[in-house]
Design a protein around this motif. Structure first.
Motif, mmCIF file in Angstrom:
data_model
loop_
_atom_site.group_PDB
_atom_site.id
_atom_site.type_symbol
_atom_site.label_atom_id
_atom_site.label_comp_id
_atom_site.label_asym_id
_atom_site.label_seq_id
_atom_site.Cartn_x
_atom_site.Cartn_y
_atom_site.Cartn_z
ATOM 1 N N ALA B 164 21.434 38.537 47.958
ATOM 2 C CA ALA B 164 22.238 37.848 48.964
ATOM 3 C C ALA B 164 22.664 38.808 50.069
ATOM 4 O O ALA B 164 22.627 38.467 51.260
ATOM 5 C CB ALA B 164 23.461 37.209 48.311
ATOM 6 N N LEU B 165 23.073 40.023 49.695
ATOM 7 C CA LEU B 165 23.436 41.026 50.702
ATOM 8 C C LEU B 165 22.237 41.307 51.602
ATOM 9 O O LEU B 165 22.340 41.371 52.833
ATOM 10 C CB LEU B 165 23.891 42.325 50.034
ATOM 11 N N PHE B 166 21.092 41.482 50.953
ATOM 12 C CA PHE B 166 19.863 41.811 51.668
ATOM 13 C C PHE B 166 19.500 40.695 52.649
ATOM 14 O O PHE B 166 19.309 40.925 53.846
ATOM 15 C CB PHE B 166 18.753 41.986 50.623
ATOM 16 N N ILE B 167 19.451 39.491 52.131
ATOM 17 C CA ILE B 167 19.003 38.358 52.953
ATOM 18 C C ILE B 167 19.988 38.075 54.076
ATOM 19 O O ILE B 167 19.600 37.858 55.224
ATOM 20 C CB ILE B 167 18.833 37.106 52.062
ATOM 21 N N SER B 168 21.300 38.122 53.759
ATOM 22 C CA SER B 168 22.272 37.752 54.786
ATOM 23 C C SER B 168 22.205 38.713 55.969
ATOM 24 O O SER B 168 22.242 38.290 57.127
ATOM 25 C CB SER B 168 23.676 37.716 54.197
ATOM 26 N N ALA B 169 22.095 40.010 55.696
ATOM 27 C CA ALA B 169 22.074 40.973 56.801
ATOM 28 C C ALA B 169 20.778 40.871 57.596
ATOM 29 O O ALA B 169 20.776 40.958 58.822
ATOM 30 C CB ALA B 169 22.248 42.392 56.260
ATOM 31 N N LEU B 170 19.691 40.666 56.888
ATOM 32 C CA LEU B 170 18.406 40.635 57.573
ATOM 33 C C LEU B 170 18.242 39.352 58.398
ATOM 34 O O LEU B 170 17.611 39.355 59.454
ATOM 35 C CB LEU B 170 17.287 40.763 56.537
ATOM 36 N N THR B 171 18.823 38.273 57.927
ATOM 37 C CA THR B 171 18.680 37.005 58.646
ATOM 38 C C THR B 171 19.350 37.062 60.014
ATOM 39 O O THR B 171 18.935 36.371 60.946
ATOM 40 C CB THR B 171 19.272 35.847 57.825
ATOM 41 N N VAL B 172 20.384 37.898 60.144
ATOM 42 C CA VAL B 172 21.031 38.042 61.443
ATOM 43 C C VAL B 172 20.013 38.532 62.472
ATOM 44 O O VAL B 172 20.024 38.118 63.630
ATOM 45 C CB VAL B 172 22.225 39.007 61.330
ATOM 46 N N HIS B 173 19.119 39.405 62.042
ATOM 47 C CA HIS B 173 18.111 39.931 62.961
ATOM 48 C C HIS B 173 16.899 39.019 63.065
ATOM 49 O O HIS B 173 16.259 38.945 64.099
ATOM 50 C CB HIS B 173 17.671 41.325 62.517
ATOM 51 N N PHE B 174 16.555 38.390 61.959
ATOM 52 C CA PHE B 174 15.378 37.515 61.954
ATOM 53 C C PHE B 174 15.769 36.141 61.442
ATOM 54 O O PHE B 174 15.809 35.905 60.239
ATOM 55 C CB PHE B 174 14.276 38.106 61.081
ATOM 56 N N ARG B 175 16.079 35.267 62.356
ATOM 57 C CA ARG B 175 16.496 33.929 61.931
ATOM 58 C C ARG B 175 15.354 33.218 61.218
ATOM 59 O O ARG B 175 15.571 32.235 60.522
ATOM 60 C CB ARG B 175 16.928 33.102 63.143
ATOM 61 N N TRP B 251 22.607 49.032 50.636
ATOM 62 C CA TRP B 251 22.168 50.029 51.607
ATOM 63 C C TRP B 251 21.777 49.368 52.920
ATOM 64 O O TRP B 251 22.198 49.803 53.993
ATOM 65 C CB TRP B 251 20.972 50.801 51.027
ATOM 66 N N LEU B 252 21.016 48.300 52.844
ATOM 67 C CA LEU B 252 20.586 47.610 54.066
ATOM 68 C C LEU B 252 21.797 47.065 54.815
ATOM 69 O O LEU B 252 21.897 47.182 56.037
ATOM 70 C CB LEU B 252 19.640 46.461 53.721
ATOM 71 N N PHE B 253 22.726 46.495 54.068
ATOM 72 C CA PHE B 253 23.906 45.916 54.704
ATOM 73 C C PHE B 253 24.697 46.994 55.425
ATOM 74 O O PHE B 253 25.146 46.818 56.561
ATOM 75 C CB PHE B 253 24.782 45.241 53.648
ATOM 76 N N GLU B 254 24.843 48.136 54.748
ATOM 77 C CA GLU B 254 25.579 49.260 55.328
ATOM 78 C C GLU B 254 24.907 49.716 56.628
ATOM 79 O O GLU B 254 25.561 49.969 57.632
ATOM 80 C CB GLU B 254 25.585 50.396 54.301
ATOM 81 N N ARG B 255 23.576 49.781 56.586
ATOM 82 C CA ARG B 255 22.839 50.246 57.753
ATOM 83 C C ARG B 255 22.948 49.266 58.916
ATOM 84 O O ARG B 255 23.006 49.664 60.078
ATOM 85 C CB ARG B 255 21.356 50.456 57.380
ATOM 86 N N LEU B 256 22.968 48.006 58.602
ATOM 87 C CA LEU B 256 22.983 47.004 59.667
ATOM 88 C C LEU B 256 24.389 46.577 60.036
ATOM 89 O O LEU B 256 24.573 45.830 60.990
ATOM 90 C CB LEU B 256 22.172 45.777 59.244
ATOM 91 N N ARG B 257 25.393 47.076 59.305
ATOM 92 C CA ARG B 257 26.753 46.586 59.504
ATOM 93 C C ARG B 257 27.180 46.632 60.974
ATOM 94 O O ARG B 257 27.682 45.656 61.521
ATOM 95 C CB ARG B 257 27.729 47.402 58.677
ATOM 96 N N ASP B 258 26.990 47.775 61.638
ATOM 97 C CA ASP B 258 27.459 47.914 63.016
ATOM 98 C C ASP B 258 26.742 46.963 63.963
ATOM 99 O O ASP B 258 27.239 46.648 65.030
ATOM 100 C CB ASP B 258 27.245 49.349 63.499
ATOM 101 N N THR B 259 25.554 46.555 63.565
ATOM 102 C CA THR B 259 24.796 45.703 64.469
ATOM 103 C C THR B 259 25.193 44.236 64.311
ATOM 104 O O THR B 259 24.906 43.434 65.179
ATOM 105 C CB THR B 259 23.295 45.821 64.172
ATOM 106 N N LEU B 260 25.871 43.920 63.208
ATOM 107 C CA LEU B 260 26.129 42.517 62.934
ATOM 108 C C LEU B 260 26.998 41.883 64.013
ATOM 109 O O LEU B 260 26.696 40.809 64.523
ATOM 110 C CB LEU B 260 26.804 42.355 61.569
ATOM 111 N N ALA B 261 28.084 42.587 64.386
ATOM 112 C CA ALA B 261 29.005 42.011 65.364
ATOM 113 C C ALA B 261 28.309 41.754 66.700
ATOM 114 O O ALA B 261 28.725 40.898 67.466
ATOM 115 C CB ALA B 261 30.199 42.942 65.564
ATOM 116 N N GLU B 262 27.258 42.505 66.975
ATOM 117 C CA GLU B 262 26.575 42.319 68.252
ATOM 118 C C GLU B 262 25.469 41.274 68.179
ATOM 119 O O GLU B 262 25.145 40.635 69.166
ATOM 120 C CB GLU B 262 25.974 43.656 68.711
ATOM 121 N N GLU B 263 24.886 41.119 66.991
ATOM 122 C CA GLU B 263 23.700 40.275 66.894
ATOM 123 C C GLU B 263 24.010 38.855 66.465
ATOM 124 O O GLU B 263 23.200 37.968 66.663
ATOM 125 C CB GLU B 263 22.715 40.886 65.885
ATOM 126 N N VAL B 264 25.176 38.687 65.846
ATOM 127 C CA VAL B 264 25.477 37.371 65.272
ATOM 128 C C VAL B 264 25.516 36.310 66.372
ATOM 129 O O VAL B 264 26.017 36.571 67.443
ATOM 130 C CB VAL B 264 26.813 37.430 64.526
#
Lengths: 450, 264
Positions: B164-175, B251-264
């Motif tokens: 779920a962590l993996f999918i949720s973070a990645l979906t922000v970048h790839f709908r 790990w993926l979530f941590e890496r993408l965390r900063d990008t989430l607020a901008e990409e959502v």
């Protein structure tokens, strides 16, 4: 002085421009380096903040002003910790509560009561703390009768009020406010301002983003002015607001000049009254700069000068101010009134009058003329003031209405407050008090403006 | 990798009050406004069971040994946990995007959101358990080994959280993920012994063994239906995979965390 509450050193924030083809690149660099941007060329990014440094001391009320797109909200988000700076560091000491979007975490389907609890926990309170403050929050929001209804049934005003009430009762050390004071009606806005004032008195730190210069000047100890992501000026509230107003006025003049050519070349016949202002002393609501009217009597020139006829923009209090209008009528006109209005920087009317209310009866005017309004003594406190000048019919139909296009500034050594400084004296009987050292009056006659 | 895992767990523990209240909000909000309300938590798995039961008993009968009789009961033991798994993942794909204003406007630990999704679905799973127990009592399958079902549950929890962590973070970048995920889960469903017993498909076993959900499912079926729990090795392997998935997700979530607020 204690340690500052907020320290920003050399903070930059770079966003990527939105392009679909960058998606792989940004994802790749985010995964490899934890940064979104390292694979992007400079023209694919956008610098929202550029090497901004400042400190906000504890207990200071600090405002950030600037035009739209100048980076104010980005800065606030960085202080709030919602996004991280691309370069530089930003540290905040103490608990933060951000009034950036009110009620952002509300779930529409569940009741106000449950939303208050969850929102409070989201903002960093424990469940017990929320429950202890619950009554206070509901009373502040004035939503007691509706608190068990689902939030989706609330009006937008109720929604905002509840959001504000929760956020303010988090009791933060640092309160961040982003232009949210326009919630609800006048009474609620005043309540919010009172609450923020209470924060100030208790020595909490407030960082405020606002377009209301009057509010900023009144409430804040220090102001930072951002323009295109750079810090232009920072420091004493009045000084920065003044600098900003000067800049904005310059920009508007340039804009007007670009639209109409030189102000003298403005020709009549382009009536575009958005409103039909009667006397030139309208209320504070909706004060916006502008010029309109049918131009049958055109105001070709407006000059502010002192009693020696020298054009100036800055006056010591108590000095004389003469406002001279150059007027011209291409055709003879028999129905005319000349008026003047003075406003504070936030649009509150200080004074307004015209030749009609003062019982001057128009006879005839054609060709070129001059109208002078002489104020013998500027009994005003320190601040920036805007001037309206107008020519219009007795029924209010405007010939030429200049709203807020001219400004002057009053300076004073006395830090009194309000708008009007009546001529006054203190007399004491039976009170031992030392009168102030006699000080030379401010003399601004030689730093005359252009 | 290990340190991100530890840090992620610490964060989640720190925000347990928030997670708890968000889960209860999720449960309350889900059936608000529907006539049956909370009853849906029980009715949903029963309807799903009825559908699959009808299809695979009468329309497309599955080749199976008599061990799996009564088939409805066998099916129930697998459907319930699978529903938890698949709806958690489907919902977590959209959870960051639909709560975009939280991430953009409030200082909010984003990893809480997919975790809340998984836990809320775990609650729905738990609401279905009394019915399952009742059915097992009725058919005479309930034994003491049913308590051991908690082991595959834990493995599944870790695996689902990680994915779920993996999918949720990645979906922000790839709908696109939200679109493809449903089909992937469908395929995954048929590649997991839910409709059929693992023992009945010897030809497929080498392939099925690679699927961690196979071992989780066998665990449930042994504990609940067959009453003889013995799939320790398979579950241990699945646990290792689950931990790796969790660490990778964290790990993926941590890496993408900063990008989430901008990409959502």
């Amino acid at each position: 002085m204690s340690a500052p509450a907020v320290v920003a050193s050399d903070v930059s924030k770079v966003y990527r421009r939105f392009l679909h083809k960058n998606q792989w690149k940004t994802l790749k660099s985010a995964l490899l380096t934890g940064s979104l941007l390292s694979d992007l060329k400079p023209d694919e990014t956008f610098t929202a903040l550029d090497s901004v440094s400042f400190e906000v001391p504890k207990g200071c009320t600090f405002a950030v002003i600037g035009e739209n797109g100048s980076g104010k909200s980005t800065l606030l988000k960085l202080v709030a910790g919602i996004t991280r700076p691309t370069r530089g560091t930003l540290t905040v000491d103490g608990r933060i509560s951000a009034l950036i979007e009110l009620g952002a975490g509300f779930h529409p389907e569940i009741s106000g009561r449950e939303n208050v609890v969850i929102n409070g926990i989201m903002l960093g309170l424990s469940r017990e703390e929320v429950e202890r403050r619950f009554d206070e929050i509901v009373d502040f929001a004035e939503l007691r009768p509706f608190i068990d209804a689902p939030v989706k049934t609330y009006s937008s005003g109720m929604y905002m009020r509840l959001g504000f009430a929760v956020a303010i009762h988090v009791d933060p050390d640092v309160l961040l406010v982003d232009e949210v004071l326009a919630v609800g009606d006048e009474a609620f806005t005043r309540k919010c301002l009172d609450k923020i004032g209470e924060f100030r008195r208790r020595g909490r730190t407030i960082v405020l983003v606002t377009h209301s210069l009057g509010l900023a000047e009144k409430m804040c100890d220090e102001i930072a002015w951002l323009r295109r992501g750079r810090l232009v000026e920072k420091g004493d509230a009045k000084r920065v607001v003044d600098a900003y107003l000067t800049y904005v006025a310059g920009g508007e003049e340039a804009l007007l000049a670009a639209e109409h050519g030189a102000p003298r070349a403005v020709e009549g016949g382009t009536a575009a009254p958005e409103t039909a202002p009667g006397e030139p002393e309208p209320g504070a609501g909706g004060y916006r700069e502008g010029r309109w009217g049918s131009r049958e009597i055109e105001i070709t020139e407006v000059a502010l000068c002192d009693d020696r006829g020298r054009a100036r923009h800055v006056y010591a209090h108590g000095e004389a101010l003469h406002v001279t209008l150059g007027v011209r009528a291409a055709e003879p006109v028999e129905d005319f009134v000349f008026g003047i209005g003075i406003f504070t920087a936030d649009g509150t009317s200080v004074y307004g009058t015209n030749t009609h209310v003062e019982d001057h009866v128009p006879v005839a005017f054609s060709g070129d003329g001059e109208v002078r309004f002489e104020i013998a003594s500027l009994d005003l406190v320190e601040g920036t003031y805007l001037i309206d000048v107008a020519s219009h019919r007795r029924d209010g139909t405007p010939y030429d209405y200049h709203r807020g296009l001219y400004s002057f500034r009053v300076k004073s050594r006395v830090k009194d407050v309000g708008v009007w400084r009546p001529r006054h004296a203190w007399r004491f009987t039976g009170v031992r008090i030392t009168p102030p050292e006699p000080r030379p009056e401010l003399d601004l006659r030689d730093e005359a403006g252009s | 990798m290990l340190s991100t895992l530890v840090r992620q767990v610490q964060t989640l523990v720190r925000y347990r009050a928030l997670i708890g209240s968000l889960v209860s909000r999720e449960l309350k909000a889900r059936y608000r406004g529907s006539v049956l309300g909370f009853v849906w938590s029980f009715v949903n798995p029963l309807l799903l069971l009825a559908t699959y039961g009808l299809v695979f008993t009468y329309m497309l009968p599955v080749r199976r040994s008599p061990d799996t009789d009564p088939y409805f009961v066998f099916l129930f033991c697998g459907i319930l946990p699978w529903t938890w798994f698949s709806s958690s993942l489907l919902e977590s794909a959209g959870v960051l995007i639909s709560s975009g204003n939280l991430i953009k406007k409030v200082l909010f630990p984003a990893e809480v959101l997919p975790v809340v999704t998984v836990l809320a679905n775990l609650c729905h799973f738990a609401f279905g358990l009394p019915i399952l127990v009742a059915v097992l009592v009725w058919s005479g399958h309930l034994s003491a080994s049913a308590l051991l079902a908690v082991i595959p549950m834990l493995v599944q929890l870790v695996l689902t959280l990680g994915l779920a962590l993996f999918i949720s973070a990645l979906t922000v970048h790839f709908r696109d993920i939200a679109n493809i995920l449903g089909h992937v889960l469908h395929l995954w469903f048929f590649s997991t012994p839910v409709l059929y017993a693992y023992a009945d498909v010897p030809a497929l076993q080498p392939l099925l063994r690679l699927n961690p959900m196979t071992h989780v499912m066998i665990g449930y079926q042994e504990a609940l239906f067959f009453g003889a729990f013995g799939h320790w090795r398979g579950l241990l392997a699945a646990l290792v995979v689950a931990l790796v998935a969790f660490a990778a997700g964290a790990w993926l979530f941590e890496r993408l965390r900063d990008t989430l607020a901008e990409e959502v």
